[in-house]
Write an enzyme that holds these catalytic residues in place. Structure first.
Site, PDB file in Angstrom:
ATOM      1  N   TYR A  95       0.831  -1.201   0.000  1.00  0.00           N
ATOM      2  CA  TYR A  95       0.000   0.000   0.000  1.00  0.00           C
ATOM      3  C   TYR A  95       0.866   1.251   0.000  1.00  0.00           C
ATOM      4  O   TYR A  95       2.085   1.186   0.202  1.00  0.00           O
ATOM      5  CB  TYR A  95      -0.956  -0.015   1.193  1.00  0.00           C
ATOM      6  CG  TYR A  95      -0.335   0.310   2.539  1.00  0.00           C
ATOM      7  CD1 TYR A  95       0.513  -0.593   3.174  1.00  0.00           C
ATOM      8  CD2 TYR A  95      -0.583   1.522   3.175  1.00  0.00           C
ATOM      9  CE1 TYR A  95       1.079  -0.297   4.407  1.00  0.00           C
ATOM     10  CE2 TYR A  95      -0.033   1.830   4.412  1.00  0.00           C
ATOM     11  CZ  TYR A  95       0.796   0.919   5.015  1.00  0.00           C
ATOM     12  OH  TYR A  95       1.355   1.214   6.235  1.00  0.00           O
ATOM     13  N   LYS A 109       6.559  -1.894   1.874  1.00  0.00           N
ATOM     14  CA  LYS A 109       5.351  -1.320   2.493  1.00  0.00           C
ATOM     15  C   LYS A 109       4.182  -2.293   2.313  1.00  0.00           C
ATOM     16  O   LYS A 109       3.258  -2.061   1.524  1.00  0.00           O
ATOM     17  CB  LYS A 109       5.045   0.073   1.923  1.00  0.00           C
ATOM     18  CG  LYS A 109       4.137   0.887   2.833  1.00  0.00           C
ATOM     19  CD  LYS A 109       4.213   2.356   2.516  1.00  0.00           C
ATOM     20  CE  LYS A 109       3.152   3.197   3.217  1.00  0.00           C
ATOM     21  NZ  LYS A 109       3.185   3.148   4.672  1.00  0.00           N
ATOM     22  N   GLU A 123      11.632   2.354  14.383  1.00  0.00           N
ATOM     23  CA  GLU A 123      10.699   3.381  13.909  1.00  0.00           C
ATOM     24  C   GLU A 123       9.394   3.245  14.669  1.00  0.00           C
ATOM     25  O   GLU A 123       9.248   2.364  15.517  1.00  0.00           O
ATOM     26  CB  GLU A 123      10.465   3.240  12.400  1.00  0.00           C
ATOM     27  CG  GLU A 123       9.832   1.915  12.015  1.00  0.00           C
ATOM     28  CD  GLU A 123       9.563   1.769  10.520  1.00  0.00           C
ATOM     29  OE1 GLU A 123       9.474   2.777   9.821  1.00  0.00           O
ATOM     30  OE2 GLU A 123       9.434   0.608  10.077  1.00  0.00           O
ATOM     31  N   LEU A 174      10.920   1.496   7.292  1.00  0.00           N
ATOM     32  CA  LEU A 174      10.372   1.923   6.012  1.00  0.00           C
ATOM     33  C   LEU A 174      11.085   3.217   5.596  1.00  0.00           C
ATOM     34  O   LEU A 174      11.290   4.100   6.437  1.00  0.00           O
ATOM     35  CB  LEU A 174       8.870   2.189   6.147  1.00  0.00           C
ATOM     36  CG  LEU A 174       8.201   2.586   4.833  1.00  0.00           C
ATOM     37  CD1 LEU A 174       8.017   1.364   3.934  1.00  0.00           C
ATOM     38  CD2 LEU A 174       6.857   3.248   5.084  1.00  0.00           C
TER      39      LEU A 174
HETATM   40  N1  PDD Z   1       2.583   5.166   7.433  1.00  0.00           N
HETATM   41  N2  PDD Z   1       7.149   3.794   9.037  1.00  0.00           N
HETATM   42  C1  PDD Z   1       6.015   3.078   8.975  1.00  0.00           C
HETATM   43  C2  PDD Z   1       5.966   1.736   9.640  1.00  0.00           C
HETATM   44  C3  PDD Z   1       4.896   3.606   8.300  1.00  0.00           C
HETATM   45  O1  PDD Z   1       3.759   2.894   8.229  1.00  0.00           O
HETATM   46  C4  PDD Z   1       4.980   4.895   7.718  1.00  0.00           C
HETATM   47  C5  PDD Z   1       3.838   5.492   6.959  1.00  0.00           C
HETATM   48  C6  PDD Z   1       6.199   5.600   7.817  1.00  0.00           C
HETATM   49  C7  PDD Z   1       6.388   6.967   7.218  1.00  0.00           C
HETATM   50  O2  PDD Z   1       6.402   6.908   5.805  1.00  0.00           O
HETATM   51  P1  PDD Z   1       5.922   8.138   4.914  1.00  0.00           P
HETATM   52  O3  PDD Z   1       6.686   9.311   5.357  1.00  0.00           O
HETATM   53  O4  PDD Z   1       6.220   7.727   3.535  1.00  0.00           O
HETATM   54  O5  PDD Z   1       4.430   8.281   5.177  1.00  0.00           O
HETATM   55  C8  PDD Z   1       7.264   5.008   8.476  1.00  0.00           C
HETATM   56  C9  PDD Z   1       1.407   5.556   6.696  1.00  0.00           C
HETATM   57  C10 PDD Z   1       1.163   7.018   6.714  1.00  0.00           C
HETATM   58  C11 PDD Z   1       0.229   4.740   7.199  1.00  0.00           C
HETATM   59  O6  PDD Z   1       0.409   3.528   7.351  1.00  0.00           O
HETATM   60  O7  PDD Z   1      -0.837   5.299   7.418  1.00  0.00           O
END
Ligand code: PDD
Length: 301
Positions: free
Chosen positions: A49, A165, A198, A223
């Site tokens: 996703y 992801k 994270e 991620l």
């Molecule tokens: N989450 N780490 C994890 C485990 C994440 O699920 C996300 C993003 C990030 C940050 O990635 P980015 O800056 O590309 O959004 C780091 C999204 C927003 C979610 O699952 O809703």
């Protein structure tokens, strides 16, 4: 449609009344949007996703999100369901049809529908694709950032390829709930060496007492957040000192500032970790400045 169902669908929280989802080639009313019971996403979490911020009706950092999507798909040997520019049209159309000004776009691609068997389905099985978009209250989000959030630490228990992801998010779900149960907003995973990897849905950062920004390097243990990547550009441009390395929970307790980044939270100050105040217990100056400047560095189209 009666008044009750209007309320039930969140009428008043934006445009919930007429939310539209894109599902495998069709735009359908959100409440009627379905996937098959033997969709491999549903049965095996066999899919990936993306979550993209929408700001002033535009997708933020679409190119980077599409790059990461293609990489996740490639790592899992799932085909892109349509050419990238066609997908771009669908994303924009979904934002437009939902009349989202500020909010979030969600895109999910799975290995498709097939008779249940753990191994890959027969060649030619079409990947499934779902796109949704929803608006949020920008003022509320800004108020949240002005308050900052509390985080808790939890043991890292995810698989060693969280750079993909994947929709397989059970440890993240449990960690987020543990945070909620503790009255916090986010959980930071801590690996066997005592280092923060994270957050359950965010990347984790600290600012040391001598003003250096620290965030974990992008290996397979985190991620590669798009917000994180954009922030690196910002830091470089503004001449801020950065160290990409793991940091321990103890280091975070003693930090001057802490914050998390994600497409939905942008830069969100952390004011408490495991019940201890970070710095003076208020959102840090640097985190707040980075949040303010973020969109100058993000791409919008
Ligand atoms: N989450 N780490 C994890 C485990 C994440 O699920 C996300 C993003 C990030 C940050 O990635 P980015 O800056 O590309 O959004 C780091 C999204 C927003 C979610 O699952 O809703």
């Amino acid at each position: 449609m009666g008044t009750l169902s209007l309320q039930g669908e969140g009428w008043g929280e934006g445009h919930a009344l007429s939310r539209i989802a894109y599902v495998n080639g069709r735009y359908v009313p959100h409440r009627a949007a379905c996937v098959h019971v033997e969709d491999r996403g549903y049965q095996f979490s066999d899919g990936v996703y993306e979550v993209c911020e929408v700001r002033a009706g535009r997708l933020v950092d679409e190119r980077r999100h599409m790059d990461r999507l293609e990489r996740s798909l490639k790592e899992l040997r799932i085909a892109m369901p349509m050419p990238r520019n066609a997908l771009g049209v669908v994303l924009r159309e979904t934002v437009a049809r939902n009349r989202v000004r500020d909010g979030i776009l969600y895109l999910q691609i799975t290995r498709g529908v097939a008779r249940r068997d753990h191994a890959f389905p027969p060649p030619g099985t079409a990947p499934s694709i779902v796109v949704t978009a929803k608006g949020y209250d920008l003022d509320r989000l800004e108020q949240g950032a002005a308050d900052g959030i509390a985080v808790i630490s939890v043991p890292e228990n995810r698989w060693p390829r969280v750079d993909i992801k994947s929709v397989s998010l059970l440890p993240n779900v449990l960690a987020k709930q543990a945070a909620r149960d503790a009255g916090a907003k986010e959980a930071w995973f801590v690996d066997a060496a005592g280092r923060v990897t994270e957050g359950s849905s965010t990347n984790a950062w600290i600012v040391t007492r001598d003003g250096k920004l620290v965030t974990r390097q992008t290996d397979h243990a985190i991620l590669r957040g798009i917000t994180r990547t954009v922030l690196l550009d910002l830091l470089k441009d503004q001449g801020l000192r950065l160290e990409e390395r793991p940091f321990s929970v103890e280091e975070a307790y003693a930090a001057r500032e802490a914050f998390v980044t994600s497409a939905s939270q942008i830069v969100m100050p952390v004011v408490q970790i495991d019940g201890r105040p970070v710095g003076n217990g208020a959102p840090g100056l640097l985190a707040s400045a980075l949040r303010r400047d973020f969109h100058k560095y993000a791409e919008s189209a």
